[in-house]
Every structure is written in C-alpha cells, then in structure tokens.
Design an enzyme around this catalytic site. Sequence first.
Site, PDB file in Angstrom:
ATOM      1  N   LYS A 113      51.462  33.179  53.227  1.00  0.00           N
ATOM      2  CA  LYS A 113      52.321  32.559  52.203  1.00  0.00           C
ATOM      3  C   LYS A 113      51.801  31.183  51.814  1.00  0.00           C
ATOM      4  CE  LYS A 113      56.234  35.517  52.434  1.00  0.00           C
ATOM      5  NZ  LYS A 113      57.638  35.794  52.491  1.00  0.00           N
ATOM      6  N   LYS A 195      49.794  46.166  52.442  1.00  0.00           N
ATOM      7  CA  LYS A 195      51.226  46.454  52.523  1.00  0.00           C
ATOM      8  C   LYS A 195      51.883  46.431  51.136  1.00  0.00           C
ATOM      9  CE  LYS A 195      54.842  43.400  53.183  1.00  0.00           C
ATOM     10  NZ  LYS A 195      55.900  42.590  53.718  1.00  0.00           N
ATOM     11  N   LYS A 198      57.053  43.269  47.607  1.00  0.00           N
ATOM     12  CA  LYS A 198      57.812  43.083  46.368  1.00  0.00           C
ATOM     13  C   LYS A 198      57.330  41.881  45.591  1.00  0.00           C
ATOM     14  CE  LYS A 198      61.433  41.006  49.163  1.00  0.00           C
ATOM     15  NZ  LYS A 198      62.742  41.230  49.715  1.00  0.00           N
TER      16      LYS A 198
HETATM   17  P1  ATP Z   1      57.475  40.239  50.751  1.00  0.00           P
HETATM   18  O1  ATP Z   1      56.974  41.651  50.655  1.00  0.00           O
HETATM   19  O2  ATP Z   1      57.730  39.615  49.424  1.00  0.00           O
HETATM   20  O3  ATP Z   1      56.658  39.394  51.658  1.00  0.00           O
HETATM   21  P2  ATP Z   1      59.414  41.340  52.448  1.00  0.00           P
HETATM   22  O4  ATP Z   1      59.748  42.560  51.677  1.00  0.00           O
HETATM   23  O5  ATP Z   1      58.520  41.452  53.624  1.00  0.00           O
HETATM   24  O6  ATP Z   1      58.886  40.278  51.409  1.00  0.00           O
HETATM   25  P3  ATP Z   1      62.177  41.153  53.361  1.00  0.00           P
HETATM   26  O7  ATP Z   1      62.964  41.564  52.179  1.00  0.00           O
HETATM   27  O8  ATP Z   1      62.857  40.097  54.107  1.00  0.00           O
HETATM   28  O9  ATP Z   1      60.733  40.610  52.978  1.00  0.00           O
HETATM   29  O10 ATP Z   1      61.908  42.416  54.296  1.00  0.00           O
HETATM   30  C1  ATP Z   1      62.968  43.181  54.780  1.00  0.00           C
HETATM   31  C2  ATP Z   1      62.477  44.234  55.735  1.00  0.00           C
HETATM   32  O11 ATP Z   1      61.599  45.156  55.089  1.00  0.00           O
HETATM   33  C3  ATP Z   1      61.685  43.702  56.944  1.00  0.00           C
HETATM   34  O12 ATP Z   1      62.158  44.355  58.101  1.00  0.00           O
HETATM   35  C4  ATP Z   1      60.257  44.086  56.652  1.00  0.00           C
HETATM   36  O13 ATP Z   1      59.516  44.285  57.829  1.00  0.00           O
HETATM   37  C5  ATP Z   1      60.451  45.388  55.895  1.00  0.00           C
HETATM   38  N1  ATP Z   1      59.310  45.661  55.023  1.00  0.00           N
HETATM   39  C6  ATP Z   1      58.829  44.886  54.018  1.00  0.00           C
HETATM   40  N2  ATP Z   1      57.774  45.471  53.408  1.00  0.00           N
HETATM   41  C7  ATP Z   1      57.564  46.658  54.041  1.00  0.00           C
HETATM   42  C8  ATP Z   1      56.613  47.733  53.878  1.00  0.00           C
HETATM   43  N3  ATP Z   1      55.682  47.691  52.951  1.00  0.00           N
HETATM   44  N4  ATP Z   1      56.702  48.788  54.711  1.00  0.00           N
HETATM   45  C9  ATP Z   1      57.655  48.859  55.664  1.00  0.00           C
HETATM   46  N5  ATP Z   1      58.567  47.894  55.881  1.00  0.00           N
HETATM   47  C10 ATP Z   1      58.535  46.800  55.081  1.00  0.00           C
END
Ligand code: ATP
Length: 331
Positions: A113, A195, A198
């Site tokens: 980040k 990964k 979003k």
């Molecule tokens: P960003 O992708 O923008 O960094 P984020 O999606 O990781 O944000 P959160 O919304 O806080 O951030 O994530 C919520 C949950 O979703 C967490 O438990 C995270 O581990 C899970 N998660 C996020 N992306 C994935 C993915 N691609 N596959 C599986 N689990 C995910």
Amino acid sequence: MDKKRMYSAAQPTGKITIGNYIGAISNWVKLQHEYDCFFAIADMHAITIKQDPQELRRRTLELAALYIACGLDPEVCALYVQSNVSAHAELAWVLNTLTYVGEMERMTQFKDKSRKHADNINMGLMDYPVLMAADILLYQAEYVPVGFDQKQHVEITRDIANRFNNRYGETFTVPTPLIMKSGAKIMSLQEPDKKMSKSDENINAWVSLLDDRDTIIRKFKRAVTDSDNCIRAGEDKPGITNLLTIYSVFRGCTVEEAEKEFAGKGYGDFKLAVGETVADALAPIQAEQARLLADKAYLNGVLASGAERAFKAARKTLSKVYRKVGFYRGE
Ligand code: ATP
Ligand code: LTN
C-alpha cells in the site's frame, strides 16, 4: 457448552468483490451458527487510505445491507460498525506499546500500500495491523476467518497477544486464522497470478457482488486463461483453476466435479457457464440488498444493537487491560 468466539471484518472501501465473498463473507455465513460471532465494518481501517466522507458513510450502510443480503443473520451474530465502539482505538493504543516499528515496516500489505499510495504513507497505514489486533483481541476471539492476504496480520496479532500475556499475565485468547483450503485467494481475471483486488484500476480484473448480469458475463468472457483448451485445475493453469474455483463455489460443487462437467468442452462455453452461474447466484443477493437499503430504520436498528453487544464484550476486556497495565481507576 458455550460457543467459541469468532471475529472478522471487511472494509467499506470500493466495491465488494467475489474475492471478498468467497474468501471471507460466504464462510462467515456458513460458520455463524457454530460460533459466537462478531462481524464488523472496519471504517477505521478504511481511512488509512484517503476516503470521501460522504461516500464512506454511504458505503458503510451498503456493506451492512450486503452482509445481511449474503445471509448473515443479525439475530444470530453481532453486526456493527467499528468506529461505533471506541474500545477498538483505546486498546490499539496500549498494544502499540508492545509492537515494534521494524515489524510493522516489514508487513507485506504495508509495503504494497505504501508503493500504491506513495503520497500518503501515514502512521495509520503503518499501524493498521495493531488496530486489527485490537479488534480481534477485544473479543477474545479464538478464530478469525479471513482470506489468505490477511494471514500475516492474524499472525502478528498472535505475537502481540503472547507478548502482553507474558508481560502482564494471562489476558488475551491467542487467535487462530481460519483460512479455507479452496477460495482463500481468488485471482484477478486479467492477471491470474495476482490476487483479485477491489482497488485494481482495471475493472475487468474483478467482479463486484453488485455488477449486473451483462457485465458479469462480459468480464468472464474476457478472463485471461491459456491456450491449451483443456479444462482442468493445476499450478500450470492459474486462469482456468481460478475460474473452476469460482464456478464450484457458486454452483455448490467441488472443483473435481466441475472439471468432470466440462471435460471435452471449449473455453468459450466454459467461461459463459461460469458467468451465468455467478450472475444467477448474485441476483437474489442484489435484490435483497436493494430491499434492505430502502429500510434505513431497520439497518440503523441492526447496527445499534450490534454495537451494543460489541460494546459489552469489549468493555470487559478493556477494563482488564487497563487494570493490568496499571492505569489508575480511583482506588
Ligand atoms: P483490497 O483488495 O482493496 O486490498 P481487501 O478486499 O483485501 O482490499 P477487505 O474488504 O477488508 O479488503 O477484505 C475483506 C476480506 O476479504 C478479508 O478477509 C480478505 O482476506 C478477503 N479477501 C480479499 N481479497 C480476496 C481474494 N482475492 N480472495 C480471497 N479472499 C479475499
Ligand atoms: N484488514 C482486514 C479487515 C479487518 C479484519 C479485522 C479482518 C479489520 N479488522 C479483524 C479480521 C479481523 C482486511 O480484510 N483487509
């Protein structure tokens, strides 16, 4: 016997993707009856990246509605907004004194980040894992269901809990991350070795839970795969493996069953089937979220009673912590 505690949260930033759903929220829904659950909307974590205040407020309510639309039952688990319970910030301060600057600088997410937001490497971004440790430890959670990317943060939470317990005596339950074997890391549809995130600027890389049917089908049609036209999972085939994983979750079958179903078929048919299956599964969630958002009074009530439940549990731990560290409370 009392149920074991479970804690998790997601940030009200950007669009919630099928990665968040598969890696986190869908597991919370499955586990909610087995454990005593607290699920938060982590707005305090969200502001470590610049947010528009109006939008943050709107997204917080939308995420609350989405939690319920995905199947979390507010009568069963406590659903609340992190900033509504001040104990999170208070415990984070104490835990800061047991956390080393060097270990925060080494966190993978902090490094990623910082690179992405080089103009705003604020203290909150670096302190993010300590606030997350406070979230988890306040509730004495035994299990923390998260996607793979959050494993390191739960591990540092364990270290901080052990440090506190060693210095001040048994206080915190040391939590275990709960990471599912399949779906803990849903990959980008455009770069299947990355990964699905979003915050990816390429909108074709992710599918939001709120994308419409045509958009979903189009994004899957464009998904990057390989050229050998064989539908099987394997390390050498990250794109197809990812699509098989997504399909199996939304179809409710195993990856092996999905492989059998598509044996001998072409990539075009397969991608269309994945898109249609995801769109079919998301339609009722989207309709339910829209229905809930039209009833703001209900959502406000859910969040208020969730915060009250959370506050009661959190206050107990915080008083204990303040006593142990020697804060004067009137004697
Ligand atoms: P960003 O992708 O923008 O960094 P984020 O999606 O990781 O944000 P959160 O919304 O806080 O951030 O994530 C919520 C949950 O979703 C967490 O438990 C995270 O581990 C899970 N998660 C996020 N992306 C994935 C993915 N691609 N596959 C599986 N689990 C995910
Ligand atoms: N950082 C997490 C969201 C989060 C969380 C938590 C997850 C905040 N506090 C406590 C589990 C437990 C993320 O998923 N990006």
